[in-house]
Scaffold this motif. Structure first.
Motif, PDB file in Angstrom:
ATOM      1  N   ASP A 276      41.941  39.929  36.860  1.00  0.00           N
ATOM      2  CA  ASP A 276      43.029  39.031  37.281  1.00  0.00           C
ATOM      3  C   ASP A 276      42.483  37.717  37.838  1.00  0.00           C
ATOM      4  O   ASP A 276      42.965  36.636  37.491  1.00  0.00           O
TER       5      ASP A 276
ATOM      6  N   LYS B  14      36.854  45.365  32.908  1.00  0.00           N
ATOM      7  CA  LYS B  14      38.109  44.981  33.552  1.00  0.00           C
ATOM      8  C   LYS B  14      37.957  44.628  35.031  1.00  0.00           C
ATOM      9  O   LYS B  14      38.950  44.325  35.700  1.00  0.00           O
TER      10      LYS B  14
ATOM     11  N   ALA C  11      42.816  38.241  28.124  1.00  0.00           N
ATOM     12  CA  ALA C  11      42.176  39.488  28.568  1.00  0.00           C
ATOM     13  C   ALA C  11      41.646  40.333  27.421  1.00  0.00           C
ATOM     14  O   ALA C  11      40.870  41.271  27.651  1.00  0.00           O
TER      15      ALA C  11
ATOM     16  N   TYR D 217      48.328  35.929  29.414  1.00  0.00           N
ATOM     17  CA  TYR D 217      47.405  36.796  30.155  1.00  0.00           C
ATOM     18  C   TYR D 217      46.743  37.801  29.210  1.00  0.00           C
ATOM     19  O   TYR D 217      45.511  37.951  29.198  1.00  0.00           O
TER      20      TYR D 217
ATOM     21  N   LYS E  41      42.842  33.918  36.191  1.00  0.00           N
ATOM     22  CA  LYS E  41      43.464  32.854  36.985  1.00  0.00           C
ATOM     23  C   LYS E  41      42.551  31.634  37.049  1.00  0.00           C
ATOM     24  O   LYS E  41      43.006  30.480  36.912  1.00  0.00           O
TER      25      LYS E  41
ATOM     26  N   GLU F 168      50.404  32.792  33.061  1.00  0.00           N
ATOM     27  CA  GLU F 168      50.057  34.182  32.743  1.00  0.00           C
ATOM     28  C   GLU F 168      51.126  34.908  31.933  1.00  0.00           C
ATOM     29  O   GLU F 168      50.827  35.620  30.969  1.00  0.00           O
TER      30      GLU F 168
END
Length: 353
Positions: free
Chosen positions: A113, A109, A100, A96, A117, A129
Motif C-alpha cells: 500500500d 506484498k 500491484a 491500484y 501510494k 487508487e
C-alpha cells in the motif's frame, strides 16, 4: 560494469534481415536512447534486450552472463527488467490493482500500500487508487504503465517510444518523470524514439540506427558535433553540410575543393569527403578584414529569417551557407537580401568525415 551487452547480434524474420551485426554495451545506471527513423530496428532491439525474442545469431549478455542460456536464466533476468510498450494496455481493474500486479505475481506484498501510494505521488496521480484504469486518459495510462513497471524496482527499464501518442502537455509530464527516475534511482534506462531532440533531452548516450545497423553511438554532443557519416549528419540536422575532394594536403591541413569553393580543414583524410561547419563557428563582415581564420569566402545574402532569438541568414557563395547573427548585428551591418558579405571560419572548425 555493463548491465547489458549485445555481441554480434543478427535478427531475421524469414528472409527479412532486421538487425545486422549489432554490438553495444550499456553501463549500469545510465540512460540510453536508441534513435532512428521508422523501420530502423529500434523496437526489435528492445524486445531482444527484454528477452521477449531471441536473436537469430549472437549473444545478449546481462551482467556478463548469457541471458538466453536457459529458460530459468531468462526468467531470472526478465524479473529484473521493466518494460513499457508504445501503446500500453490497462487491465480491467482499478489503478491500484494495475500497479500491484507485478508484486502480486512475485509474491512480494510487503508494504504494498505504501509503495503504491508513493508511486502515485511520483507519477502525478495521487488519490487515483480506486479509479477505473480503463477510463484514464492516454497520458495517464502511459504514466500508469510506467508505475506498473517501476513497482517491482527493476534494475533495467525499457521504454518503447514512450511519448509517441501523447499531446504536448502529457509528453512534457512523462519526460519529466523519466528524468526524475533516472536522476533519483539507480535504474538503467534504455528508450527508443524517432525524436532526436527527445533523445538529446532524456539520454546521456545516443545510438543512431538505420536499416538495422548502428551507424554511430556516443554522447549527444559527440553525435551532433562530430557525425561519422552523411546519413547521421543529415539525420541530426547538421547545417552547412557539403561534399568535395581533397586536392592538397600537408602537415594535416587539407584543401577541399567543391564544385564552387575551396575550404581548408584540419584532417588526415584523403579523396572524396563530406564536411560540415557549424553556423556558430562562422563570423561575418561587410568589408574584407584580416583575421586568423584560414577560410575567407565571399557571398551574397539569399534569405533572412527571424527565428525569434536570432536571425538566420542563407548566404550563397556558390555553396549555400547558414549563418546566425543577432538582430543588433543585422541592423548595424545594414544587411538585406542581396547584400555582399564575407564569411570567416577556422580550419579547425571544419568537421571532415
Amino acid at each position: 560494469m555493463h548491465i547489458v551487452e549485445l555481441e554480434e547480434i543478427y535478427k531475421n524474420y524469414g528472409k527479412l534481415e532486421v538487425l545486422k551485426n549489432i554490438n553495444l554495451q550499456i553501463e549500469k545506471g545510465t540512460s540510453t536512447a536508441l534513435v532512428g527513423p521508422t523501420g530502423s530496428g529500434k523496437t526489435v532491439m528492445l524486445r531482444l534486450i527484454d528477452l521477449l525474442e531471441k536473436p537469430s545469431s549472437g549473444t545478449v549478455y546481462f551482467e556478463g552472463a548469457d541471458a538466453n542460456e536457459s529458460n530459468n536464466t531468462r526468467l531470472e533476468v526478465r524479473r529484473q527488467i521493466g518494460m513499457v510498450f508504445q501503446k500500453p494496455l490497462a487491465f480491467k481493474a482499478s489503478v491500484y490493482d494495475n500497479i500491484a500486479y507485478g508484486l502480486k505475481i512475485r509474491g512480494r506484498k510487503e508494504n504494498m500500500d505504501g509503495r503504491i501510494k508513493e508511486l502515485l505521488e511520483m507519477i502525478g496521480l495521487p488519490g487515483y487508487e480506486n479509479r477505473n484504469a480503463l477510463k484514464l486518459s492516454g497520458g495517464e495510462t502511459q504514466r500508469l504503465a510506467l508505475a506498473r513497471a517501476m513497482i517491482t524496482e527493476p534494475r533495467l527499464l525499457l521504454l518503447d517510444e514512450p511519448t509517441a501518442n501523447l499531446d504536448p502537455i502529457s509528453k512534457k509530464k512523462l519526460e519529466e518523470l523519466i528524468l526524475k527516475i533516472n536522476r533519483e534511482s539507480e535504474t538503467t534506462i534504455i528508450m527508443t524514439t524517432h525524436d532526436l531532440l527527445q533523445g538529446q533531452r532524456l539520454a546521456e548516450n545516443m545510438v543512431i540506427l538505420y536499416n538495422g545497423q548502428i551507424l554511430q553511438s556516443g554522447t549527444p554532443d559527440q553525435i551532433f558535433r562530430k557525425p561519422k557519416n552523411r546519413f547521421v549528419a543529415d539525420f541530426v540536422g547538421i547545417q552547412n553540410l557539403m561534399s568535395g575532394i581533397i586536392e592538397d594536403s600537408s602537415n594535416g591541413l587539407a584543401a577541399i575543393k567543391t564544385d564552387s569553393i575551396t575550404v581548408f580543414a584540419v584532417t588526415e583524410k584523403e579523396g572524396k569527403v563530406h564536411f560540415a561547419i557549424r553556423p556558430d563557428e562562422i563570423t561575418i563582415s561587410r568589408e574584407k578584414v584580416q583575421t586568423s581564420a584560414r577560410n575567407t569566402i565571399q557571398g551574397k545574402v539569399d534569405e533572412i529569417i527571424d527565428t525569434g532569438s536570432l536571425i538566420k541568414l542563407t548566404v550563397n557563395t556558390g555553396e549555400l551557407f547558414t549563418v546566425f547573427i543577432t538582430r543588433e548585428s543585422l541592423n548595424e551591418l545594414n544587411i538585406s537580401i542581396g547584400t555582399s558579405i564575407w564569411l570567416y571560419f577556422k580550419a579547425s572548425a571544419v568537421h571532415v568525415f
